[in-house]
Design a protein around this motif. Structure first.
Motif, mmCIF file in Angstrom:
data_model
loop_
_atom_site.group_PDB
_atom_site.id
_atom_site.type_symbol
_atom_site.label_atom_id
_atom_site.label_comp_id
_atom_site.label_asym_id
_atom_site.label_seq_id
_atom_site.Cartn_x
_atom_site.Cartn_y
_atom_site.Cartn_z
ATOM 1 N N ARG A 76 61.462 89.832 59.173
ATOM 2 C CA ARG A 76 60.373 88.922 59.684
ATOM 3 C C ARG A 76 61.000 87.384 59.870
ATOM 4 N NH1 ARG A 76 56.886 90.326 62.185
ATOM 5 N NH2 ARG A 76 58.487 91.970 62.728
ATOM 6 N N PHE A 77 62.008 87.293 58.917
ATOM 7 C CA PHE A 77 62.667 85.843 59.119
ATOM 8 C C PHE A 77 63.258 85.653 60.239
ATOM 9 C CE2 PHE A 77 66.341 83.297 58.318
ATOM 10 C CZ PHE A 77 65.696 81.880 58.165
ATOM 11 N N LEU A 78 64.103 86.536 60.778
ATOM 12 C CA LEU A 78 64.766 86.566 62.099
ATOM 13 C C LEU A 78 63.781 86.445 63.072
ATOM 14 C CD1 LEU A 78 67.981 89.002 61.635
ATOM 15 C CD2 LEU A 78 67.819 86.407 61.085
ATOM 16 N N ARG A 79 62.882 87.190 63.121
ATOM 17 C CA ARG A 79 61.934 87.189 64.289
ATOM 18 C C ARG A 79 61.172 85.948 64.494
ATOM 19 N NH1 ARG A 79 60.182 86.579 68.381
ATOM 20 N NH2 ARG A 79 58.871 87.670 69.561
ATOM 21 N N GLY A 285 57.306 82.706 71.645
ATOM 22 C CA GLY A 285 57.766 81.580 71.866
ATOM 23 C C GLY A 285 56.689 80.626 72.777
ATOM 24 N N ILE A 286 55.831 81.424 73.613
ATOM 25 C CA ILE A 286 55.057 80.540 74.435
ATOM 26 C C ILE A 286 53.853 79.907 73.268
ATOM 27 C CG2 ILE A 286 53.083 80.765 75.654
ATOM 28 C CD1 ILE A 286 54.678 83.258 77.015
ATOM 29 N N PHE A 287 53.530 80.628 72.378
ATOM 30 C CA PHE A 287 52.724 80.048 71.334
ATOM 31 C C PHE A 287 53.173 78.963 70.557
ATOM 32 C CE2 PHE A 287 50.433 79.819 67.330
ATOM 33 C CZ PHE A 287 48.999 80.031 67.810
ATOM 34 N N VAL A 288 54.311 79.028 70.046
ATOM 35 C CA VAL A 288 55.117 78.006 69.114
ATOM 36 C C VAL A 288 55.237 76.778 69.989
ATOM 37 C CG1 VAL A 288 57.043 77.476 67.957
ATOM 38 C CG2 VAL A 288 56.096 79.620 67.651
ATOM 39 N N ILE A 322 55.977 79.230 79.637
ATOM 40 C CA ILE A 322 56.450 80.439 80.000
ATOM 41 C C ILE A 322 58.255 80.471 80.148
ATOM 42 C CG2 ILE A 322 56.633 82.392 81.404
ATOM 43 C CD1 ILE A 322 53.718 82.040 82.096
ATOM 44 N N THR A 323 58.350 79.614 81.039
ATOM 45 C CA THR A 323 59.835 78.977 81.234
ATOM 46 C C THR A 323 60.616 78.748 79.865
ATOM 47 O OG1 THR A 323 59.352 78.300 83.467
ATOM 48 C CG2 THR A 323 61.482 77.819 82.836
ATOM 49 N N LEU A 324 60.132 78.112 79.304
ATOM 50 C CA LEU A 324 60.758 77.592 78.000
ATOM 51 C C LEU A 324 60.800 78.741 76.906
ATOM 52 C CD1 LEU A 324 61.917 75.043 76.130
ATOM 53 C CD2 LEU A 324 59.572 74.671 75.329
ATOM 54 N N ALA A 325 59.759 79.589 77.069
ATOM 55 C CA ALA A 325 59.761 80.953 76.056
ATOM 56 C C ALA A 325 60.887 81.744 76.481
ATOM 57 C CB ALA A 325 58.337 81.260 76.101
ATOM 58 N N HIS A 326 61.103 81.975 77.901
ATOM 59 C CA HIS A 326 61.926 83.015 78.296
ATOM 60 C C HIS A 326 63.260 82.454 78.086
ATOM 61 C CE1 HIS A 326 64.378 85.155 81.315
ATOM 62 N NE2 HIS A 326 64.780 83.962 81.748
ATOM 63 N N PHE A 331 68.429 82.997 74.967
ATOM 64 C CA PHE A 331 69.551 82.334 74.498
ATOM 65 C C PHE A 331 69.196 82.262 72.623
ATOM 66 C CE2 PHE A 331 69.442 80.937 78.939
ATOM 67 C CZ PHE A 331 70.712 81.377 79.293
ATOM 68 N N ILE A 332 68.217 82.467 72.287
ATOM 69 C CA ILE A 332 68.089 82.049 70.833
ATOM 70 C C ILE A 332 67.501 83.482 70.178
ATOM 71 C CG2 ILE A 332 66.837 80.725 69.140
ATOM 72 C CD1 ILE A 332 66.694 78.505 71.125
ATOM 73 N N GLU A 333 66.361 83.738 70.618
ATOM 74 C CA GLU A 333 65.413 85.008 69.783
ATOM 75 C C GLU A 333 66.267 86.261 69.836
ATOM 76 O OE1 GLU A 333 61.120 84.556 70.261
ATOM 77 O OE2 GLU A 333 61.783 82.725 71.656
ATOM 78 N N ALA A 334 66.422 86.765 70.827
ATOM 79 C CA ALA A 334 67.170 88.148 71.181
ATOM 80 C C ALA A 334 68.320 87.958 70.461
ATOM 81 C CB ALA A 334 67.392 88.571 72.743
#
Length: 363
Positions: A76-79, A285-288, A322-326, A331-334
């Motif tokens: 959960r922390f990493l996600r 990411g879109i939401f945040v 959307i672009t920022l979340a992509h 580069f960060i989440e995956a």
């Protein structure tokens, strides 16, 4: 611990949920925003989370408590934390709203307490309240699912419904600020509705309930009730204040029950559309990030129109979100999620520890 199947339509539903939030925050068409598509999107996220988190935790019951806690909270922390902490850091550096003084409130997942207890929004970080509510649910629900007997889960769900009904009625009749309901008790029913769907699908005791939830007739009935309540919210205060999460969650639980069935369905196959599913994958990411964009971009010379509330601003903000979340995902989440299996505590089976517990039967 068994491997859990991927429910592809759920990513499509995540995309629908986050678009509801984007419409409420950025769309200039008041006819739409008055229906509270953002509230509907957040409730859909809650029901989805309740289902998926309960599904994960039930699967962890074959582990010792320590191993289950380490795996669950590490993942959960990493996600969840990297995009949130990045947004908080950037907002603090740019001095958006009161982020420089209140960063710790958001970093500790206490935004909903700040909003609920003060009875007022906090600016660009308003939307963090739902993330905090979910995080607090994870802390509570781990104890419920892992520590209590498997047979007690249904009763815990009923208690959760009762807590939300009682809490919302108390807030309404005590004339407390309506924003008090952003606290966990005000939304526990929506999260528990997802858990109820999981219980219906995995327990033979509730096969009849599963039949109700998967019956298209009840999907239509709950959709009509939810639509009627959404339309009337401007005019009738009591149903919105107390019953909205129950009606909305009933509809979304039926929708999830239909979407969880992987058989071809002419009414739901559009949720399999690859671009939509990708938007669902990056929806967190879109939401945040999305709420900070007008405050960040608006001061740039020549871009003041981004905060104008126009259709052009709406389209631009959706595309930028959307672009920022992509890029955040790539580069960060995956990359960070590659470490999800490097758990600080080595998993041990419950059998070796002398603990017996039921694991959900495969669907």
């Amino acid at each position: 611990m068994t491997s859990l199947s991927y429910l592809s339509r759920f990513d499509g539903l995540r995309a629908v949920a986050v678009f509801g939030v984007l419409i409420e925050h950025f769309c200039p068409l008041r006819v739409l925003t008055r229906l509270s598509p953002g509230g509907a999107g957040v409730t859909l996220f809650f029901v989805l989370s309740g289902f998926l988190i309960t599904r994960i935790l039930v699967n962890y019951r074959s582990q010792t408590i320590g191993s289950a806690a380490a795996q669950f909270y590490w993942r959960r922390f990493l996600r969840l934390s990297p995009p949130l902490f990045l947004a908080i850091t950037i907002a603090a550096l740019l001095n958006l709203s009161t982020m420089r003084s209140d960063w710790w409130v958001h970093a500790l997942y206490l935004t909903n307490f700040q909003i609920g207890l003060n009875g007022s929004w906090v600016g660009s970080a308003d939307h963090f309240w739902s993330l905090c509510t979910e995080e607090q649910f994870y802390l509570l629900w781990f104890l419920v699912v892992i520590l209590l007997p498997r047979s007690s889960l249904f009763y815990a769900i009923i208690v959760a419904f009762a807590v939300t009904l009682t809490f919302r009625a108390f807030v309404y009749f005590s004339q407390l600020p309506a924003l008090t309901t952003v606290l966990l008790p005000g939304n526990l029913a929506s999260l528990a509705a997802g858990a109820l769907l999981l219980e219906a699908q995995t327990s033979d005791r509730f096969s009849r309930l599963n039949g109700v939830l998967t019956d298209r007739k009840w999907l239509i009935v709950t959709a009509i009730l939810f639509g009627a309540l959404s339309i009337s919210m401007r005019f009738v205060d009591l149903p919105r204040a107390i019953f909205y999460p129950f009606v909305a969650s009933a509809f979304f639980a039926c929708l999830l029950a239909a979407a969880a069935n992987e058989r071809p369905d002419p009414y739901l196959d559009w949720l399999h559309w690859r671009p939509l599913r990708y938007l669902g994958k990056i929806s967190y990411g879109i939401f945040v990030y999305h709420m900070f964009l007008p405050s960040i971009i608006g001061p740039i010379p020549g871009l003041h129109w981004i905060a104008s509330g126009s259709w052009l601003a709406f389209v631009a903000l959706v595309v930028i979100s959307i672009t920022l979340a992509h890029f955040s995902w790539v580069f960060i989440e995956a990359p960070i999620l590659q470490y999800k299996d490097r758990v600080p505590v080595r998993p041990r089976s419950a059998a070796r520890a002398g603990i017996t517990s039921a694991v959900a039967r495969p669907r």
